[in-house]
Design a protein around this motif. Sequence first.
Motif, PDB file in Angstrom:
ATOM      1  N   VAL A   1      -2.193   4.615  -8.946  1.00  0.00           N
ATOM      2  CA  VAL A   1      -3.441   3.863  -9.115  1.00  0.00           C
ATOM      3  C   VAL A   1      -3.576   3.402 -10.564  1.00  0.00           C
ATOM      4  O   VAL A   1      -4.016   2.290 -10.838  1.00  0.00           O
ATOM      5  CB  VAL A   1      -4.661   4.698  -8.674  1.00  0.00           C
ATOM      6  CG1 VAL A   1      -5.958   3.949  -8.948  1.00  0.00           C
ATOM      7  CG2 VAL A   1      -4.552   5.026  -7.185  1.00  0.00           C
ATOM      8  N   ARG A   2      -3.143   4.255 -11.493  1.00  0.00           N
ATOM      9  CA  ARG A   2      -3.164   3.857 -12.900  1.00  0.00           C
ATOM     10  C   ARG A   2      -2.275   2.642 -13.142  1.00  0.00           C
ATOM     11  O   ARG A   2      -2.499   1.877 -14.059  1.00  0.00           O
ATOM     12  CB  ARG A   2      -2.689   5.013 -13.787  1.00  0.00           C
ATOM     13  CG  ARG A   2      -3.770   6.023 -14.101  1.00  0.00           C
ATOM     14  CD  ARG A   2      -3.401   6.812 -15.350  1.00  0.00           C
ATOM     15  NE  ARG A   2      -2.204   7.615 -15.159  1.00  0.00           N
ATOM     16  CZ  ARG A   2      -2.201   8.842 -14.628  1.00  0.00           C
ATOM     17  NH1 ARG A   2      -3.324   9.384 -14.251  1.00  0.00           N
ATOM     18  NH2 ARG A   2      -1.088   9.508 -14.487  1.00  0.00           N
ATOM     19  N   HIS A   3      -1.239   2.484 -12.299  1.00  0.00           N
ATOM     20  CA  HIS A   3      -0.356   1.322 -12.427  1.00  0.00           C
ATOM     21  C   HIS A   3      -0.833   0.140 -11.596  1.00  0.00           C
ATOM     22  O   HIS A   3      -0.088  -0.817 -11.393  1.00  0.00           O
ATOM     23  CB  HIS A   3       1.070   1.693 -12.021  1.00  0.00           C
ATOM     24  CG  HIS A   3       1.770   2.530 -13.043  1.00  0.00           C
ATOM     25  ND1 HIS A   3       1.709   3.901 -13.046  1.00  0.00           N
ATOM     26  CD2 HIS A   3       2.506   2.193 -14.124  1.00  0.00           C
ATOM     27  CE1 HIS A   3       2.402   4.366 -14.071  1.00  0.00           C
ATOM     28  NE2 HIS A   3       2.892   3.352 -14.750  1.00  0.00           N
ATOM     29  N   GLY A   4      -2.039   0.236 -11.082  1.00  0.00           N
ATOM     30  CA  GLY A   4      -2.606  -0.897 -10.365  1.00  0.00           C
ATOM     31  C   GLY A   4      -2.153  -0.999  -8.917  1.00  0.00           C
ATOM     32  O   GLY A   4      -2.369  -2.021  -8.273  1.00  0.00           O
ATOM     33  N   LEU A   5      -1.521   0.051  -8.387  1.00  0.00           N
ATOM     34  CA  LEU A   5      -1.070   0.037  -6.994  1.00  0.00           C
ATOM     35  C   LEU A   5      -2.159   0.609  -6.087  1.00  0.00           C
ATOM     36  O   LEU A   5      -2.962   1.425  -6.518  1.00  0.00           O
ATOM     37  CB  LEU A   5       0.209   0.870  -6.849  1.00  0.00           C
ATOM     38  CG  LEU A   5       1.398   0.398  -7.696  1.00  0.00           C
ATOM     39  CD1 LEU A   5       2.518   1.441  -7.664  1.00  0.00           C
ATOM     40  CD2 LEU A   5       1.898  -0.947  -7.197  1.00  0.00           C
ATOM     41  N   SER A   6      -2.176   0.170  -4.822  1.00  0.00           N
ATOM     42  CA  SER A   6      -3.163   0.664  -3.859  1.00  0.00           C
ATOM     43  C   SER A   6      -2.569   1.831  -3.088  1.00  0.00           C
ATOM     44  O   SER A   6      -1.794   1.635  -2.162  1.00  0.00           O
ATOM     45  CB  SER A   6      -3.562  -0.442  -2.881  1.00  0.00           C
ATOM     46  OG  SER A   6      -4.131  -1.511  -3.580  1.00  0.00           O
ATOM     47  N   VAL A   7      -2.933   3.020  -3.500  1.00  0.00           N
ATOM     48  CA  VAL A   7      -2.317   4.213  -2.931  1.00  0.00           C
ATOM     49  C   VAL A   7      -3.384   5.249  -2.619  1.00  0.00           C
ATOM     50  O   VAL A   7      -4.343   5.400  -3.375  1.00  0.00           O
ATOM     51  CB  VAL A   7      -1.280   4.805  -3.919  1.00  0.00           C
ATOM     52  CG1 VAL A   7      -0.764   6.147  -3.436  1.00  0.00           C
ATOM     53  CG2 VAL A   7      -0.122   3.840  -4.096  1.00  0.00           C
TER      54      VAL A   7
ATOM     55  N   ARG B   1       0.873  -1.184   0.000  1.00  0.00           N
ATOM     56  CA  ARG B   1       0.000   0.000   0.000  1.00  0.00           C
ATOM     57  C   ARG B   1       0.902   1.223   0.000  1.00  0.00           C
ATOM     58  O   ARG B   1       2.023   1.171   0.489  1.00  0.00           O
ATOM     59  CB  ARG B   1      -0.870   0.063   1.261  1.00  0.00           C
ATOM     60  CG  ARG B   1      -1.498  -1.243   1.676  1.00  0.00           C
ATOM     61  CD  ARG B   1      -2.689  -1.581   0.806  1.00  0.00           C
ATOM     62  NE  ARG B   1      -3.080  -2.962   1.062  1.00  0.00           N
ATOM     63  CZ  ARG B   1      -3.791  -3.351   2.116  1.00  0.00           C
ATOM     64  NH1 ARG B   1      -4.198  -2.456   2.977  1.00  0.00           N
ATOM     65  NH2 ARG B   1      -4.096  -4.620   2.290  1.00  0.00           N
TER      66      ARG B   1
END
Lengths: 388, 209
Positions: free
Chosen positions: B67-73, B54
Amino acid sequence: MNRPVAAPTRNGRVKLPGHVLDVTAPLALDCGVELAPYTIAYQTYGKLNADRSNAILVCHALTGDQYVAEPHPVTGKPGWWDILAGPGKVLDTNRYFLICANVLGGCMGSTGPAEINPATGEPWGLSFPVITVADMVRAQKQLLDHLGIKQLFCVTGGSMGGMQVLQWAASYPERVFAAVPIATAARHSAQNIAFHEVGRQAIMADPEWCSGNYQPQNRNPSRGLAVARMAAHITYLSEAALHRKFGRNLQDRNALTFGFDADFQVENYLRHQGITFVERFDANSYLYITRACDYFDLAAEHGGALANAFRGCPTRFCVISFTSDWLYPTRESREIVHALNAAAANVSFVEVATDKGHDAFLLDEPELHATLRGFLDGCAQHRGLPGA
Amino acid sequence: MSMDARNFNPPSQLRGDLRLVGSMIEPQTRVLDIGCGDGELLYYLVHSKGVDGRGMELSQSGVNSCVRHGLSVIQGDADNDLEDYPSDAFDYVVLSQTLQATRKPREVLLNLVRIGRHAIVSFPNFGHWRIRMGLLIAGRLPSTPLLPYPWHETPNIHLCTIRDFALLCRDEGIRVEKSVSLDRFGRPYTRALANLMAEQGLFLLSRAR
C-alpha cells in the motif's frame, strides 16, 4: 458568505474563524423533515487547483470540528489532525485543497440544536430534527456544489468521520475518486450503541439539562456531559495504553485517602478530560450526534447486503484499522473490505499494529502515516495530479 | 515523482518465475495476485503492463509495504477470502508459490478459475530428483531453496508433483492452456522428464466453459 459565526461555550459565545455557507433550499432529512434554511460552517487549507481536482474532504469524528490544521478557536489546542495535515505533511496543503465542515447537528457554527431556530427565534434544543450520517453527507454535498467541486480527490476521516466516508462513496460514488475510512464500521454495533446510551443518560440525568431546554434558562448540564465524555474516553483508549500511561499510580499523594477524591492518576485524567470537553461542546449536540452514529447501518439502507452499497463504485478505497481498537475492531473493517471485494471494487486494507486503541487515528502512528501517504501518492498518479 | 521504484528491482531483474508469470499476462487487463508478498510482481505488472492490479497477502508487513507503494492490496488468505469475489471479476488470478501452503488446495484452485477468466499457478515440484534422492538416500524430508523449512516449521502442508497437479486439473475439468516447467534458476525447462528434472511447475489455466 463570510458573516461571522459563533460557538456556544460555557463562557459565552466565541467567534469562529473560517467560512459559512447559508443554504435556503430545503434539505430532505432521513427523518422526513425538510430543514431550511441551514448553515454549514467550514474551514479550508491549501489552494484549489485550476481544474478543481485536488480537493480532499476531511470528515471529523463525533466531537471533532472543522479546525483540522490550526489552533482550536475555543481551547487554543493544535488542530485535531495537525499531525497529519499541513504543508509537507501527509495531507499536504501544498498539493491538496483540504475542506472540513462542521457536521449538521454540531456546535461549531453549523446548524444544530444549540443554534437559533429562525422560525421561533429560540434555540432549537430538542425541537431540532434527528439527523443521520447520510444527512450530514447530504449537507456536505451542498457545500461541494457551492464550491464547484465535481469530484473530490479523496474523502477521509476516522471513527464517525469514517462513517461519512463510507456514506459518501455509497451515496455519491462518482464524486469520490478515493476514499480512506479509518477505524470505523459500516454499522454501529450493539456495544457502541450501549456506550452512547450511557453518555446520553448521563446528560439527561443532570437536572441542569432541563429536558433539553437549558439554553434559555442560562443553565448547562456540564456535569452530565463531562460524565458522558469520561465514559466515552475510556472506549477510545485500550487497556494496554491506560496501563502504560497510568498503571495504578496515585495522583499527587503517597497513600490512599480512603475517600472518593481522585486518588488515582487515571481518575484525575478522566476528570480533566470531562472538564475540558464541556468548555467546548454542547450537550444537546452530543445527544444528536451520538444518535446519528447509532442509526448508521449502511447495509440496512441497501437491502441488508453491504456489497450492494458499493455496486459499480469506481472509487479507490483504503480501509485502515488498528489492532487495539475495541470500539471499531478490525473485524468490522474486514466486513467493509469483504463487501467491497464482493462488489469488485478497488480496495486496499491495512491493519496497523498499535496499543493506542481507537484514538490511534489521531496520534503519531508512523505506519498509518506511511500507508496514507503511499495510498494518496498512488491515487494522485492515477488522477494525474502532480507529485510531491 | 514519488512513485519511483524505491526498493523494487527493475523489470529485467524480476525473479525468473515472476518474469514468466508476467509474460503470460496481456497488457491492460485486470489482475488479482494472491500471496503477492511485498508486491514485486504486482508493481511490475501495474507499471510495465498497465494492468488494473489488486493483491492479497497474508503478512501484514507485506500488505503495508504494497500500500505504501501505491498498490491496491488487502490482508487476507486464499483459503478464506476468495469466496467474497464475484465470478469472472478478473482476467487473470495469480497464485505464485502459495498453493502448497493452503489448507484446501482443491477449493482454492476452483475459486481461482471461477474468479478469473485465467488462473496462473506456480508451485514447487515435489517430484524433483533432488527431493526424491533426499528421501531415498538420506531418509530426510527435503530442504531446498524453494522448500527451506524444517518439517516441524514448514507452512507447506500440501505439496504435490507436476504430475499430481496436472491430474487434479483433469479431474476437476480445469483446462490447462499452457504449462511450463522451470529449473532451479526459474528458467523454462524444455527437455524430457520434467516431473523429475524441474524444480517448479507453472500453469496457465481456465475453467472449462
